[in-house]
Design a protein around this motif. Structure first.
Motif, mmCIF file in Angstrom:
data_model
loop_
_atom_site.group_PDB
_atom_site.id
_atom_site.type_symbol
_atom_site.label_atom_id
_atom_site.label_comp_id
_atom_site.label_asym_id
_atom_site.label_seq_id
_atom_site.Cartn_x
_atom_site.Cartn_y
_atom_site.Cartn_z
ATOM 1 N N GLY A 155 0.742 -1.293 0.121
ATOM 2 C CA GLY A 155 0.020 0.056 0.017
ATOM 3 C C GLY A 155 1.048 1.365 -0.015
ATOM 4 N N ARG A 156 0.274 2.333 0.321
ATOM 5 C CA ARG A 156 1.203 3.672 0.381
ATOM 6 C C ARG A 156 2.021 3.842 1.446
ATOM 7 N NH1 ARG A 156 -2.714 8.440 0.956
ATOM 8 N NH2 ARG A 156 -2.589 7.969 3.287
ATOM 9 N N ALA A 157 3.372 4.158 1.084
ATOM 10 C CA ALA A 157 4.453 4.135 2.069
ATOM 11 C C ALA A 157 4.392 5.567 3.012
ATOM 12 C CB ALA A 157 5.691 4.101 1.338
ATOM 13 N N GLU A 158 4.394 5.375 4.213
ATOM 14 C CA GLU A 158 4.622 6.344 5.132
ATOM 15 C C GLU A 158 5.733 7.097 4.796
ATOM 16 O OE1 GLU A 158 2.529 7.692 7.335
ATOM 17 O OE2 GLU A 158 1.041 6.044 6.920
ATOM 18 N N PRO A 159 6.013 8.382 4.908
ATOM 19 C CA PRO A 159 7.302 9.152 4.599
ATOM 20 C C PRO A 159 8.705 8.460 5.128
ATOM 21 C CG PRO A 159 5.347 10.672 5.082
ATOM 22 C CD PRO A 159 4.914 9.557 5.149
ATOM 23 N N ALA A 160 8.289 8.275 6.466
ATOM 24 C CA ALA A 160 9.568 7.706 7.082
ATOM 25 C C ALA A 160 9.982 6.224 6.579
ATOM 26 C CB ALA A 160 9.020 7.499 8.726
ATOM 27 N N ASP A 161 9.163 5.510 6.085
ATOM 28 C CA ASP A 161 9.548 4.192 5.331
ATOM 29 C C ASP A 161 9.929 4.441 4.097
ATOM 30 O OD1 ASP A 161 8.773 2.517 7.623
ATOM 31 O OD2 ASP A 161 6.661 2.236 6.632
ATOM 32 N N ALA A 162 9.572 5.563 3.312
ATOM 33 C CA ALA A 162 9.954 5.771 2.006
ATOM 34 C C ALA A 162 11.476 6.106 2.029
ATOM 35 C CB ALA A 162 9.069 6.755 1.330
ATOM 36 N N THR A 163 11.624 7.191 2.819
ATOM 37 C CA THR A 163 13.060 7.556 3.296
ATOM 38 C C THR A 163 14.101 6.417 3.732
ATOM 39 O OG1 THR A 163 12.246 9.595 3.921
ATOM 40 C CG2 THR A 163 14.563 9.353 4.607
ATOM 41 N N LEU A 164 13.393 5.591 4.389
ATOM 42 C CA LEU A 164 14.212 4.127 4.866
ATOM 43 C C LEU A 164 14.755 3.673 3.732
ATOM 44 C CD1 LEU A 164 15.610 3.163 7.518
ATOM 45 C CD2 LEU A 164 13.255 1.627 7.476
ATOM 46 N N ILE A 165 13.814 3.203 2.899
ATOM 47 C CA ILE A 165 14.074 2.504 1.580
ATOM 48 C C ILE A 165 14.903 3.099 0.634
ATOM 49 C CG2 ILE A 165 12.897 1.454 -0.463
ATOM 50 C CD1 ILE A 165 10.175 1.052 1.283
ATOM 51 N N ARG A 166 14.512 4.616 0.435
ATOM 52 C CA ARG A 166 15.580 5.130 -0.542
ATOM 53 C C ARG A 166 16.788 5.360 0.047
ATOM 54 N NH1 ARG A 166 12.504 9.405 -0.418
ATOM 55 N NH2 ARG A 166 13.360 10.597 1.017
ATOM 56 N N THR A 167 17.112 5.298 1.382
ATOM 57 C CA THR A 167 18.626 5.257 1.799
ATOM 58 C C THR A 167 19.032 4.197 1.624
ATOM 59 O OG1 THR A 167 17.784 7.000 3.716
ATOM 60 C CG2 THR A 167 19.835 5.785 3.849
ATOM 61 N N ALA A 168 18.565 3.155 1.658
ATOM 62 C CA ALA A 168 19.203 1.614 1.602
ATOM 63 C C ALA A 168 19.466 1.414 -0.041
ATOM 64 C CB ALA A 168 18.074 0.461 1.943
ATOM 65 N N GLU A 169 18.714 2.146 -0.926
ATOM 66 C CA GLU A 169 19.038 1.884 -2.257
ATOM 67 C C GLU A 169 20.099 2.889 -2.642
ATOM 68 O OE1 GLU A 169 15.043 3.015 -3.675
ATOM 69 O OE2 GLU A 169 14.280 0.912 -3.676
#
Length: 255
Positions: free
Chosen positions: A119-133
């Protein structure tokens, strides 16, 4: 001992890597609210079977594991960092899901991982994923002939720490080839200019892992496999198999 792959072997590993990418894509497409983790594993297994590929995960039992790993996919949800066993748990809206898959084709291994939200990512999760990438991209950019393993580790760790995230103790990347885990180890944090010199023909799995709270502590769950954050905070994981070549890093598990 580090095996230096020939160009022909790297091409064969690229074929295995394509299967990994397809299996990850199938599992991610299957992920939805109400779908069980075991169903994601079945989606990945169908891709491996269709390609005539085996799994380096299924039946894998390192010395520390109490039982062989029972699936072709690691599915780690929310506070699970890596090595989650896919079971009957059903996904919920907002779950943070890391899937890690390997394939063996013609005797060569590919290994990759991706993290996404249901589903839709919370901003904190989106940032966490983007940082790993971003950490993965930085590590791959450092994977050039003449650099050292420490340069990759430093590039990965710098991105993770700059974002304020933790890096799980004792977990990192590794060499890949005929086996899923080969020399050298590739830490997710380190000093530049240290470690083995990178040569054309080396193949590495680079795999940043980040913990949202900034702490590095983890523990292994009662199943003997799943690594969870000690404080229950969420984690993300990104991975590609990368060949070191005279023409620059080549991502073998790209779609």
């Amino acid at each position: 001992m580090v095996e230096i792959k020939t160009d022909t072997s790297i091409e064969a590993m690229r074929a295995a890597g394509r299967v990994v990418a397809q299996a990850l894509a199938a599992a991610r497409e299957a992920a939805a609210v109400g779908v069980s983790l075991r169903e994601l594993d079945r989606a990945a297994r169908a891709v491996l079977d269709g390609a005539g590929a085996g799994s380096p995960f299924l039946g894998y039992r390192p010395r520390w594991a109490p039982v062989p790993f029972p699936a072709v996919l690691c599915v780690s949800v929310n506070d699970a960092v890596v090595h989650g066993i896919p079971d009957g748990r059903r996904l919920r809206h907002g779950d943070l899901v890391s899937i890690d898959c390997g394939a063996v084709l013609a005797g060569w291994v590919g290994d990759a991982a991706v993290t996404f939200t249901v589903g839709r990512a919370e901003p904190a999760d989106a940032t966490l994923i983007r940082t790993a990438e971003d950490a993965l991209a930085a590590g791959m950019a450092a994977a050039v002939v003449g650099n050292r393993v420490g340069d990759i580790a430093h590039a990965v760790g710098r991105v993770c720490r700059a974002a304020g995230y933790g890096i799980p103790d004792g977990h990192g990347g590794h060499g890949v080839g005929r086996s899923m885990h080969e020399d050298p180890g590739v830490p997710n944090e380190g000093r530049p200019g240290r470690g083995m010199v990178l040569r054309h023909g080396m193949v590495l799995a680079i795999e940043p892992m980040v913990i949202a709270s900034g702490r590095d502590d983890t523990y292994t769950a009662s199943d003997g496999w799943t690594v969870r954050t000690a404080d229950g905070s969420r984690a993300a994981h990104a991975e590609h198999t990368v060949a070191i070549t005279d023409d620059g890093p080549r991502i073998l598990t790209a779609p």
